[in-house]
Write a protein that holds these residues in place. Structure first.
Motif, PDB file in Angstrom:
ATOM      1  N   UNK A  69       0.791  -1.165   0.077  1.00 52.73           N
ATOM      2  CA  UNK A  69       0.039  -0.096   0.165  1.00 52.73           C
ATOM      3  C   UNK A  69       0.834   1.403   0.024  1.00 52.73           C
ATOM      4  N   UNK A  70       1.739   1.278   0.921  1.00 47.90           N
ATOM      5  CA  UNK A  70       2.632   2.528   0.923  1.00 47.90           C
ATOM      6  C   UNK A  70       3.801   2.657  -0.150  1.00 47.90           C
ATOM      7  N   UNK A  71       4.112   1.452  -0.542  1.00 46.80           N
ATOM      8  CA  UNK A  71       5.153   1.436  -1.656  1.00 46.80           C
ATOM      9  C   UNK A  71       4.978   1.736  -2.875  1.00 46.80           C
ATOM     10  N   UNK A  72       3.574   1.360  -3.224  1.00 48.73           N
ATOM     11  CA  UNK A  72       3.323   1.644  -4.858  1.00 48.73           C
ATOM     12  C   UNK A  72       2.719   2.584  -4.894  1.00 48.73           C
ATOM     13  N   UNK A  73       2.154   3.540  -4.027  1.00 51.65           N
ATOM     14  CA  UNK A  73       1.220   4.774  -4.345  1.00 51.65           C
ATOM     15  C   UNK A  73       1.840   5.637  -5.347  1.00 51.65           C
ATOM     16  N   UNK A  74       3.189   6.138  -5.122  1.00 54.75           N
ATOM     17  CA  UNK A  74       3.657   7.140  -5.909  1.00 54.75           C
ATOM     18  C   UNK A  74       3.634   6.833  -7.173  1.00 54.75           C
ATOM     19  N   UNK A  75       4.292   5.868  -7.545  1.00 51.94           N
ATOM     20  CA  UNK A  75       4.134   5.182  -8.957  1.00 51.94           C
ATOM     21  C   UNK A  75       2.818   4.846  -9.612  1.00 51.94           C
ATOM     22  N   UNK A  76       1.864   4.058  -8.954  1.00 51.02           N
ATOM     23  CA  UNK A  76       0.444   4.257  -9.392  1.00 51.02           C
ATOM     24  C   UNK A  76      -0.092   5.414  -9.687  1.00 51.02           C
ATOM     25  N   UNK A  77       0.011   6.302  -8.867  1.00 47.52           N
ATOM     26  CA  UNK A  77      -0.503   7.781  -8.791  1.00 47.52           C
ATOM     27  C   UNK A  77      -0.084   8.216 -10.274  1.00 47.52           C
ATOM     28  N   UNK A  78       1.019   8.171 -10.412  1.00 44.06           N
ATOM     29  CA  UNK A  78       1.906   8.649 -11.748  1.00 44.06           C
ATOM     30  C   UNK A  78       1.325   8.239 -12.957  1.00 44.06           C
ATOM     31  N   UNK A  79       1.098   6.592 -12.922  1.00 42.05           N
ATOM     32  CA  UNK A  79       0.494   5.805 -13.893  1.00 42.05           C
ATOM     33  C   UNK A  79      -0.996   6.317 -14.308  1.00 42.05           C
ATOM     34  N   UNK A  80      -1.825   6.377 -13.196  1.00 47.85           N
ATOM     35  CA  UNK A  80      -3.175   6.946 -13.197  1.00 47.85           C
ATOM     36  C   UNK A  80      -3.262   8.317 -14.059  1.00 47.85           C
ATOM     37  N   UNK A  81      -2.369   9.349 -13.515  1.00 51.02           N
ATOM     38  CA  UNK A  81      -2.300  10.734 -14.296  1.00 51.02           C
ATOM     39  C   UNK A  81      -2.252  10.617 -15.619  1.00 51.02           C
ATOM     40  N   UNK A 215      11.369   4.696  -5.737  1.00 48.56           N
ATOM     41  CA  UNK A 215      10.348   5.126  -4.615  1.00 48.56           C
ATOM     42  C   UNK A 215       9.833   3.766  -4.226  1.00 48.56           C
ATOM     43  N   UNK A 216       9.614   2.608  -4.853  1.00 53.87           N
ATOM     44  CA  UNK A 216       9.105   1.468  -4.414  1.00 53.87           C
ATOM     45  C   UNK A 216      10.047   0.839  -3.392  1.00 53.87           C
ATOM     46  N   UNK A 217      11.303   0.647  -3.926  1.00 54.73           N
ATOM     47  CA  UNK A 217      12.106   0.040  -3.169  1.00 54.73           C
ATOM     48  C   UNK A 217      12.642   0.841  -1.729  1.00 54.73           C
ATOM     49  N   UNK A 218      12.829   1.997  -1.565  1.00 52.76           N
ATOM     50  CA  UNK A 218      12.994   2.551  -0.400  1.00 52.76           C
ATOM     51  C   UNK A 218      11.815   2.793   0.464  1.00 52.76           C
ATOM     52  N   UNK A 219      10.668   2.804   0.022  1.00 55.43           N
ATOM     53  CA  UNK A 219       9.426   3.047   0.824  1.00 55.43           C
ATOM     54  C   UNK A 219       9.329   1.472   1.431  1.00 55.43           C
ATOM     55  N   UNK A 220       9.189   0.583   0.564  1.00 51.35           N
ATOM     56  CA  UNK A 220       9.064  -0.871   0.860  1.00 51.35           C
ATOM     57  C   UNK A 220      10.046  -1.158   1.983  1.00 51.35           C
ATOM     58  N   UNK A 221      11.333  -0.845   1.765  1.00 55.90           N
ATOM     59  CA  UNK A 221      12.163  -1.357   2.700  1.00 55.90           C
ATOM     60  C   UNK A 221      12.119  -0.717   3.993  1.00 55.90           C
ATOM     61  N   UNK A 222      11.916   0.824   3.990  1.00 58.31           N
ATOM     62  CA  UNK A 222      11.548   1.687   5.309  1.00 58.31           C
ATOM     63  C   UNK A 222      10.493   0.963   5.968  1.00 58.31           C
ATOM     64  N   UNK A 223       9.289   0.821   5.279  1.00 51.61           N
ATOM     65  CA  UNK A 223       8.099   0.022   6.075  1.00 51.61           C
ATOM     66  C   UNK A 223       8.462  -1.150   6.708  1.00 51.61           C
ATOM     67  N   UNK A 244      18.934  -0.491   3.118  1.00 51.73           N
ATOM     68  CA  UNK A 244      18.735  -0.326   1.771  1.00 51.73           C
ATOM     69  C   UNK A 244      17.394   0.853   1.761  1.00 51.73           C
ATOM     70  N   UNK A 245      16.736   1.311   2.815  1.00 47.68           N
ATOM     71  CA  UNK A 245      15.680   2.291   2.897  1.00 47.68           C
ATOM     72  C   UNK A 245      16.513   3.663   2.636  1.00 47.68           C
ATOM     73  N   UNK A 246      17.832   3.874   3.596  1.00 47.28           N
ATOM     74  CA  UNK A 246      18.563   4.913   3.493  1.00 47.28           C
ATOM     75  C   UNK A 246      19.080   5.130   2.223  1.00 47.28           C
ATOM     76  N   UNK A 247      19.758   4.197   1.420  1.00 52.68           N
ATOM     77  CA  UNK A 247      20.421   4.188   0.364  1.00 52.68           C
ATOM     78  C   UNK A 247      19.466   4.386  -0.889  1.00 52.68           C
ATOM     79  N   UNK A 248      18.292   3.700  -0.737  1.00 52.97           N
ATOM     80  CA  UNK A 248      17.295   3.783  -1.731  1.00 52.97           C
ATOM     81  C   UNK A 248      16.824   5.396  -1.793  1.00 52.97           C
ATOM     82  N   UNK A 249      16.441   5.934  -0.470  1.00 54.20           N
ATOM     83  CA  UNK A 249      16.053   7.107  -0.592  1.00 54.20           C
ATOM     84  C   UNK A 249      17.015   8.467  -1.140  1.00 54.20           C
ATOM     85  N   UNK A 250      18.274   8.253  -0.757  1.00 56.59           N
ATOM     86  CA  UNK A 250      19.586   8.850  -1.300  1.00 56.59           C
ATOM     87  C   UNK A 250      19.386   9.006  -2.886  1.00 56.59           C
ATOM     88  N   UNK A 251      19.318   7.652  -3.354  1.00 56.26           N
ATOM     89  CA  UNK A 251      19.445   7.293  -4.682  1.00 56.26           C
ATOM     90  C   UNK A 251      18.183   8.074  -5.326  1.00 56.26           C
TER      91      UNK A 251
END
Length: 557
Positions: A69-81, A215-223, A244-251
C-alpha cells in the motif's frame, strides 16, 4: 445524460454537474480501504484463535497490507495521471475486491497475509485516484469543502471499522470481515462509471519509471524495517532493510533532482507550506494509529467489551471528526491554515496527554473525552493539510499529489503502530514482571503472559481452569484428607488466577498511560515544528504551482 459518463472532466467548460455524487463514490472507495485496517484490529483475536497465529503471524497479517500500500502509491499515482485516473480507481477496486474474496477463503496464516498484500496493492491504486479525481472534478473554490468531506470520511472509517467488524462477528466468523468489502467495492465500481467523469493529465509526458522503481524500493524497505525492527528485534533482516531504505532514499533524491521529468519534484519540499503539511499529516497519523492500536486492546481485553461493544464505544471519535471538519471549514478561511492546523495538533497532543491518567481503576467514561478531543483534532488539522498538498501540484500531477499525501499518512501510521506498539509491549512486560515479583508463577507462564495482554489473560484463565478442575476432583473424591488437600490447592490457584488477571489489567493500563505520555511528547514537539514551518496567513503560493494550475482552473471559471 448518458448512463456511463464519458466526457473527461478537463474538457468541460463549466463545473461537472454531478460532482457531489461523484464525491460520494470517491468517499465510499476511501471508506473501505481505511476500514480494511481498522476492522482487522477487532477481528484479530478470533482469527488468532481459529488459525493458531503466532504474534509474528498476526503482525504480518496486519502489516502485509501496509507494505505494498505505501510502496506502490507514488508510481501508481503517476500511471493513473498519464493513462486514466478513473481507470486506476476501477482497477484498484477490482484488485481490492479480489483480494477480499481471497481473504474470505483463506485457511492459513500465509494465505491471509497474501490476501492482505493483494488488497494493499489495490488500495495503492484507489487512494491516490480518489484525491486526484476529486481535484480534477471540483473547481478550486469548492475543492477545500470537498477535501473536508473526504477527510471526514477517513476519520469515520477509523471508528466504523471496529463497529462493522463487531456486528459481523456477533453471528459470523472472522472471514466475514473480508467478504463485507466485496459488495461495497462492487457498488463503488458501478458508481465510478455512472457518476465519476474520466480524467487524465493533458501532457504528462513519459513516466519516470526509474524514479518509480527507486520509490518502491526505499519505501517498501523503510516500512519493512519499521515493522520488523521494533517488534521482532534488529536482526540482520531489519538492519539490511534499514540500510536499503536509506540508500534507496538517497538514490531517489539524486535521481529526481537530475531527471528532466521527475516522478516527484523533491524541490517542492523546500516550500514551507508543502513540507509542513506533509509533516503534520505524518505526525498526526503516527499518534492516531498508535493510539487506536492500544485503545481497542484496552477496551476488549481489560474492560471486557466484545467486538461490537468496542466498535460502538469508538463512535464518539467519528462524530467528533465530523464536528471538527465542519469547524475547520469555518475557521481556515478566517484565521488561515497555520492556526487551524496548529490548533488541531495541540488538540491531538492534549488527547494523548489525557490518556496518561488511565490506571487499573479506569472505566470507559475515562476514554470518552480523549476520544472526542482526538476526533475534533483530526477534523481540524487534516483537511487544510491535504488541500495544501494537493494545491502544490499542477493538473498533470494530481495523482502524484494524492500519492504524496497518502504516503505521508501511511508512513506516519506505520511508524506510530511500530513505535508506540513496541513501547507499549515493553512497558507492559516490565510492569507485569514487577507486579508478579515474588509470586510462584512458573517462568514459562510469566514469559507467555508478557507476550501480550491477550496472552496474559489466557494464562490467568488457564490457572483458573486448573483451579476448577481441582475443585471438581475434591467434590468427587471419597477420601476426606485428599478432598481437603485438593480444595486447598484449588483455592490457592483460584486466588492466583485473580491476582494474575489483576496484574495483567493494571500492567496494561500503566503501559497505556506510559505510551500515551511518549506519544504526547512526540506530537507536542512535532506541533512546534509544524507551527514554525507553516507560513502565516496571506503568504503567496509558490509561483510555479500557481502558473501550472492555470489550465486546470480555466474550465471552472
Amino acid at each position: 445524460m448518458r448512463l456511463v459518463v464519458t466526457e473527461p472532466a478537463e474538457r468541460t467548460d463549466r463545473p461537472y454537474p454531478r460532482r457531489w455524487w461523484a464525491l460520494l463514490v470517491l468517499c465510499l472507495s476511501l471508506l473501505i480501504i481505511v476500514m480494511a485496517n481498522t476492522a482487522l484490529t477487532v477481528a484479530a483475536p478470533a482469527m488468532t484463535e481459529d488459525l493458531g497465529l503466532s504474534s509474528a503471524d498476526l503482525q504480518w497479517v496486519i502489516d502485509g497490507y501496509t507494505v505494498p500500500y505505501a510502496a506502490l502509491m507514488l508510481l501508481l499515482g503517476a500511471i493513473g495521471d498519464k493513462y486514466s485516473r478513473r481507470g486506476a480507481l476501477v482497477l484498484g477496486l477490482l484488485v481490492f475486491g479480489g483480494g477480499a474474496v481471497f481473504g474470505y477463503l483463506a485457511d492459513s496464516a500465509t494465505a491471509v497475509i497474501a490476501a492482505r498484500a493483494v488488497m494493499g496493492a489495490g488500495a495503492a491504486m484507489i487512494m491516490p485516484a480518489t484525491l486526484s479525481l476529486l481535484a480534477a472534478t471540483f473547481p478550486r473554490g469548492e475543492r477545500a469543502r470537498a477535501i473536508t468531506l473526504w477527510t471526514a470520511t477517513a476519520g469515520l472509517a477509523i471508528a466504523a471499522g471496529p463497529l462493522v467488524a463487531g456486528a459481523l462477528l456477533e453471528h459470523h466468523g472472522w472471514s466475514s470481515t473480508f467478504l463485507i468489502n466485496v459488495p461495497v467495492a462492487a457498488l463503488a465500481l458501478v458508481g465510478a462509471f455512472v457518476l465519476v467523469p474520466p480524467s487524465k493529465a493533458a501532457d504528462r509526458g513519459r513516466i519516470d519509471y526509474g524514479g518509480g522503481l527507486l520509490s518502491v524500493v526505499w519505501i517498501a524497505a523503510l516500512v519493512y524495517a519499521i515493522i520488523q525492527g521494533p517488534h521482532f528485534g534488529w536482526d540482520a533482516q531489519a538492519v539490511t532493510a534499514a540500510v536499503v531504505a536509506g540508500a534507496g532514499l538517497a538514490a531517489f533524491v539524486v535521481w529526481e533532482l537530475r531527471h528532466p521529468r521527475p516522478l516527484l519534484d523533491v524541490r517542492r519540499f523546500a516550500d514551507r507550506r508543502f513540507a509542513g503539511s506533509n509533516l503534520a499529516v505524518a505526525l498526526f497519523f503516527l499518534a492516531v494509529f498508535g493510539a487506536f492500536y492500544y485503545l481497542t486492546q484496552h477496551l476488549q481485553f481489560v474492560l471486557g467489551y466484545d467486538a461490537l461493544d468496542t466498535g460502538v464505544r469508538m463512535l464518539p471519535l467519528a462524530g467528533a471528526v465530523f464536528a471538527g471538519s465542519a469547524l475547520t471549514g469555518y475557521l481556515t478561511p478566517r484565521v488561515g491554515m497555520k492556526w487551524t492546523v496548529t490548533a488541531g495538533m495541540v488538540g491531538g497532543t492534549a488527547a494523548l496527554a489525557l490518556l496518561t491518567r488511565i490506571d487499573s481503576g479506569s472505566a470507559y467514561g475515562d476514554f470518552v473525552v480523549p476520544l472526542v478531543v482526538l476526533g475534533l483534532a483530526i477534523g481540524l488539522a487534516l483537511s487544510p493539510c491535504t488541500d495544501a498538498i494537493m494545491g502544490a501540484f499542477p493538473e498533470s500531477e494530481l495523482g502524484v499529489g494524492g500519492a504524496v499525501n497518502d504516503t505521508s499518512l501511511e508512513l506516519g501510521g506505520s511508524i506510530g503502530i511500530a513505535l508506540l506498539g513496541s513501547l507499549l509491549a515493553t512497558s507492559y512486560s516490565g510492569h507485569l514482571s514487577d507486579a508478579t515479583a515474588g509470586s510462584k508463577l512458573p517462568a514459562s507462564s510469566l514469559e507467555t503472559a508478557q507476550d501480550s495482554v491477550g496472552a496474559g489473560y489466557a494464562v490467568a484463565q488457564g490457572i483458573g481452569d486448573r483451579a476448577r478442575q481441582l475443585a471438581e476432583q475434591a467434590a468427587g473424591t471419597s477420601d476426606p484428607q485428599q478432598a481437603e488437600r485438593l480444595r486447598a490447592q484449588a483455592e490457592q490457584l483460584a486466588g492466583g488466577a485473580r491476582q494474575m488477571a489483576d496484574a495483567v489489567g493494571s500492567s496494561f493500563a500503566d503501559a497505556v498511560a506510559h505510551t500515551s505520555l511518549v506519544g504526547a511528547a512526540v506530537l507536542g514537539v512535532g506541533t512546534v515544528l509544524v507551527a514554525l514551518l507553516l507560513p502565516g496567513r496571506g503568504e503567496p503560493e509558490p509561483e510555479q504551482a500557481v502558473e501550472e494550475r492555470e489550465p486546470e482552473n480555466a474550465g471552472a471559471r
